[in-house]
Design a protein around this motif. Sequence first.
Motif, PDB file in Angstrom:
ATOM      1  N   ASP A 107       0.827  -1.207   0.000  1.00 15.69           N
ATOM      2  CA  ASP A 107       0.000   0.000   0.000  1.00 15.69           C
ATOM      3  C   ASP A 107       0.860   1.256   0.000  1.00 15.69           C
ATOM      4  N   SER A 108       1.913   1.245   0.810  1.00 22.94           N
ATOM      5  CA  SER A 108       2.822   2.397   0.863  1.00 22.94           C
ATOM      6  C   SER A 108       3.500   2.610  -0.485  1.00 22.94           C
ATOM      7  N   TYR A 109       3.913   1.507  -1.126  1.00 24.17           N
ATOM      8  CA  TYR A 109       4.575   1.604  -2.431  1.00 24.17           C
ATOM      9  C   TYR A 109       3.634   2.175  -3.479  1.00 24.17           C
ATOM     10  N   LEU A 110       2.410   1.686  -3.542  1.00 27.77           N
ATOM     11  CA  LEU A 110       1.466   2.152  -4.555  1.00 27.77           C
ATOM     12  C   LEU A 110       1.129   3.622  -4.380  1.00 27.77           C
ATOM     13  N   ARG A 111       1.022   4.088  -3.140  1.00 25.92           N
ATOM     14  CA  ARG A 111       0.773   5.515  -2.903  1.00 25.92           C
ATOM     15  C   ARG A 111       1.960   6.350  -3.378  1.00 25.92           C
ATOM     16  N   SER A 112       3.148   5.837  -3.132  1.00 32.46           N
ATOM     17  CA  SER A 112       4.352   6.602  -3.504  1.00 32.46           C
ATOM     18  C   SER A 112       4.505   6.701  -5.018  1.00 32.46           C
ATOM     19  N   ILE A 113       4.248   5.592  -5.757  1.00 34.89           N
ATOM     20  CA  ILE A 113       4.426   5.674  -7.209  1.00 34.89           C
ATOM     21  C   ILE A 113       3.291   6.464  -7.854  1.00 34.89           C
ATOM     22  N   GLU A 114       2.117   6.482  -7.235  1.00 32.27           N
ATOM     23  CA  GLU A 114       1.030   7.308  -7.765  1.00 32.27           C
ATOM     24  C   GLU A 114       1.424   8.776  -7.727  1.00 32.27           C
ATOM     25  N   SER A 115       2.007   9.186  -6.603  1.00 25.23           N
ATOM     26  CA  SER A 115       2.481  10.566  -6.480  1.00 25.23           C
ATOM     27  C   SER A 115       3.652  10.821  -7.430  1.00 25.23           C
ATOM     28  N   HIS A 116       4.549   9.836  -7.531  1.00 23.05           N
ATOM     29  CA  HIS A 116       5.732   9.977  -8.400  1.00 23.05           C
ATOM     30  C   HIS A 116       5.328  10.121  -9.863  1.00 23.05           C
ATOM     31  N   TYR A 117       4.404   9.261 -10.328  1.00 28.54           N
ATOM     32  CA  TYR A 117       3.984   9.327 -11.719  1.00 28.54           C
ATOM     33  C   TYR A 117       3.225  10.620 -12.023  1.00 28.54           C
ATOM     34  N   ALA A 118       2.463  11.121 -11.059  1.00 29.02           N
ATOM     35  CA  ALA A 118       1.749  12.390 -11.260  1.00 29.02           C
ATOM     36  C   ALA A 118       2.740  13.522 -11.467  1.00 29.02           C
ATOM     37  N   SER A 119       3.785  13.555 -10.644  1.00 28.70           N
ATOM     38  CA  SER A 119       4.806  14.596 -10.756  1.00 28.70           C
ATOM     39  C   SER A 119       5.560  14.491 -12.079  1.00 28.70           C
ATOM     40  N   GLU A 120       5.956  13.255 -12.458  1.00 29.16           N
ATOM     41  CA  GLU A 120       6.695  13.061 -13.701  1.00 29.16           C
ATOM     42  C   GLU A 120       5.845  13.392 -14.929  1.00 29.16           C
ATOM     43  N   GLU A 121       4.565  13.055 -14.858  1.00 27.74           N
ATOM     44  CA  GLU A 121       3.664  13.353 -15.970  1.00 27.74           C
ATOM     45  C   GLU A 121       3.521  14.849 -16.168  1.00 27.74           C
ATOM     46  N   SER A 122       3.416  15.582 -15.069  1.00 32.29           N
ATOM     47  CA  SER A 122       3.300  17.035 -15.150  1.00 32.29           C
ATOM     48  C   SER A 122       4.557  17.661 -15.764  1.00 32.29           C
ATOM     49  N   LYS A 123       5.718  17.180 -15.344  1.00 34.44           N
ATOM     50  CA  LYS A 123       6.979  17.708 -15.877  1.00 34.44           C
ATOM     51  C   LYS A 123       7.113  17.403 -17.374  1.00 34.44           C
ATOM     52  N   CYS A 124       6.781  16.185 -17.741  1.00 30.39           N
ATOM     53  CA  CYS A 124       6.930  15.778 -19.138  1.00 30.39           C
ATOM     54  C   CYS A 124       5.961  16.526 -20.048  1.00 30.39           C
ATOM     55  N   ASN A 125       4.741  16.711 -19.571  1.00 28.80           N
ATOM     56  CA  ASN A 125       3.754  17.449 -20.358  1.00 28.80           C
ATOM     57  C   ASN A 125       4.182  18.890 -20.568  1.00 28.80           C
ATOM     58  N   ALA A 126       4.732  19.499 -19.507  1.00 29.93           N
ATOM     59  CA  ALA A 126       5.198  20.889 -19.612  1.00 29.93           C
ATOM     60  C   ALA A 126       6.373  20.987 -20.590  1.00 29.93           C
ATOM     61  N   LYS A 127       7.281  20.025 -20.517  1.00 34.81           N
ATOM     62  CA  LYS A 127       8.430  20.020 -21.418  1.00 34.81           C
ATOM     63  C   LYS A 127       7.998  19.842 -22.867  1.00 34.81           C
ATOM     64  N   LEU A 128       7.067  18.927 -23.099  1.00 37.56           N
ATOM     65  CA  LEU A 128       6.591  18.676 -24.455  1.00 37.56           C
ATOM     66  C   LEU A 128       5.837  19.887 -24.996  1.00 37.56           C
ATOM     67  N   GLN A 129       5.027  20.523 -24.157  1.00 39.87           N
ATOM     68  CA  GLN A 129       4.275  21.688 -24.609  1.00 39.87           C
ATOM     69  C   GLN A 129       5.209  22.828 -24.974  1.00 39.87           C
ATOM     70  N   ALA A 130       6.306  22.975 -24.219  1.00 39.08           N
ATOM     71  CA  ALA A 130       7.288  24.016 -24.537  1.00 39.08           C
ATOM     72  C   ALA A 130       7.919  23.760 -25.907  1.00 39.08           C
ATOM     73  N   GLN A 131       8.197  22.507 -26.215  1.00 34.17           N
ATOM     74  CA  GLN A 131       8.776  22.167 -27.513  1.00 34.17           C
ATOM     75  C   GLN A 131       7.779  22.412 -28.643  1.00 34.17           C
ATOM     76  N   ILE A 132       6.511  22.083 -28.386  1.00 31.16           N
ATOM     77  CA  ILE A 132       5.471  22.305 -29.402  1.00 31.16           C
ATOM     78  C   ILE A 132       5.268  23.792 -29.640  1.00 31.16           C
ATOM     79  N   ASP A 133       5.266  24.596 -28.559  1.00 31.08           N
ATOM     80  CA  ASP A 133       5.116  26.054 -28.692  1.00 31.08           C
ATOM     81  C   ASP A 133       6.263  26.647 -29.509  1.00 31.08           C
ATOM     82  N   LYS A 134       7.474  26.154 -29.270  1.00 33.00           N
ATOM     83  CA  LYS A 134       8.639  26.631 -30.016  1.00 33.00           C
ATOM     84  C   LYS A 134       8.509  26.269 -31.495  1.00 33.00           C
ATOM     85  N   PHE A 135       8.074  25.040 -31.761  1.00 32.70           N
ATOM     86  CA  PHE A 135       7.896  24.613 -33.150  1.00 32.70           C
ATOM     87  C   PHE A 135       6.808  25.439 -33.831  1.00 32.70           C
ATOM     88  N   ASN A 136       5.699  25.703 -33.123  1.00 33.12           N
ATOM     89  CA  ASN A 136       4.610  26.499 -33.690  1.00 33.12           C
ATOM     90  C   ASN A 136       5.085  27.901 -34.051  1.00 33.12           C
TER      91      ASN A 136
END
Length: 477
Positions: A107-136
Amino acid sequence: MANRYSPKNTVRPYNRSNDNYRSHYGSEQRNNGPHAHRRMGSPPRDNLQYVRDLPVDLKHGLPMYKAVSKGVTNPLARSGGSWVRDIPHFAELDQCRYVVQPLTRMDSYLRSIESHYASEESKCNAKLQAQIDKFNSEWLGSHDAIPDAKDTKSELGSEYHGQIKKLKRSQMPMIYCGPKTGNFQYLRNSVELLSSRKTICFSFDIEAYEKDNNVVTEIGVSVYDPRENLHSLVPITRNFHLIVSESLSLRNRNWVCDMKECYLLGQSAVLPLAQCVEFVQALVNYYMVPGSDESKSWSRAYVGHNIDGDIKWLQDIGVRIPHAEKLNRNADLKGASPEVPFVLDTMKLYTCCYGQNGASLGKILRLMRLPHAFLHNAGNDAHYTLQLLLHMCDVNFRVQYGLDDIAKFQQRVQELLDRGKTEAKVVPMSYSVTIRDAGKARKPKKDLVPQTEFGGARWFPNPRSAFDSMVDDVGGF
């Protein structure tokens, strides 16, 4: 020249001139002309592996397989019975009730990776959007407007959306299992199912003839039963490798190597197709269908790598998969019925986390650093698939090997794929191929032959005797 090289205790192709062939098939066949062995259903030269107790009059080949496959009957499919329960050890397992395990660590592990994946997803989405904005911005510097999302057929639209897709594909890391996605839920459910030590895992693999995929040549089954692992430090699994006698001489060589004699987990059983079906049905009826009120307290799961094709193969040859139309393919734990098995697919579990790159069984085993050899032997592959699932759903293994460090893991995947483009593959060879080539040499050397030894293959008169031979070491509690 092949008969010049005949080391003992090795698996090798038949040769009509060697002593093994003469003693097994008798001298009368050699006196009936050069093609007598084919007329009488005997093996073609250099095409059939050595099988202990193989009947002299065994008939095999593509026409023979096609003929018998049309008339396969499966009485156990109708009765739902299984002679596995006639063995005291397995009968006692059916009386074992599941006791809820403390899952604080999970249970502790699943809570930790849920938080970890949420943080990583937010960072990756922001990075990808910055690249798309630059390309646009760069796109608008040389074009009047950005093509509409639906404009994929015009020249400019196709070019623009192609570049956007390229940006997304090159994104590193790419988070496929964000907490709100079905991918993350599949990962979570799979970990819960295995960590609870409640789930009987029935892993299987099918090998088919490359020139006709409707012809099954091998069936492999590997079972992890938590009832047999209540106090075990080393996981105990039950492993079975069946070779269909009617397709014994059919060899794959164009797309994959034929490894049917290279089973690493014991002795291969050679049985007619109808008896292979009975053998598998007996296992399915025992492991995947509750046989008592106590056994209903356990969960059950079919396990495979890209499993849908293997399920269809089993059904096509006559194996009945109970509740086939209701199988729990999303590992959905809510409202799960003890009567309906789950389906755990190691390919799906991998792609949910890391994407499509490197999703073959062999590549994933290398990535996880799990020892393996002689893939494309059905018995080996079923065992490796089960081991892969157990490792990918083991909380401690995931933590120690960094399976949730997506950036690091996806980089390892890419490195492995890049190496595959430049480095020669070093893979084990089949004994039959190696010994044949060594036999052609003027001075064949034993050192040229790989030193892996296999359990060999044996003909059995019926599926029950084959099963008894494979589990003759079972004990009580």
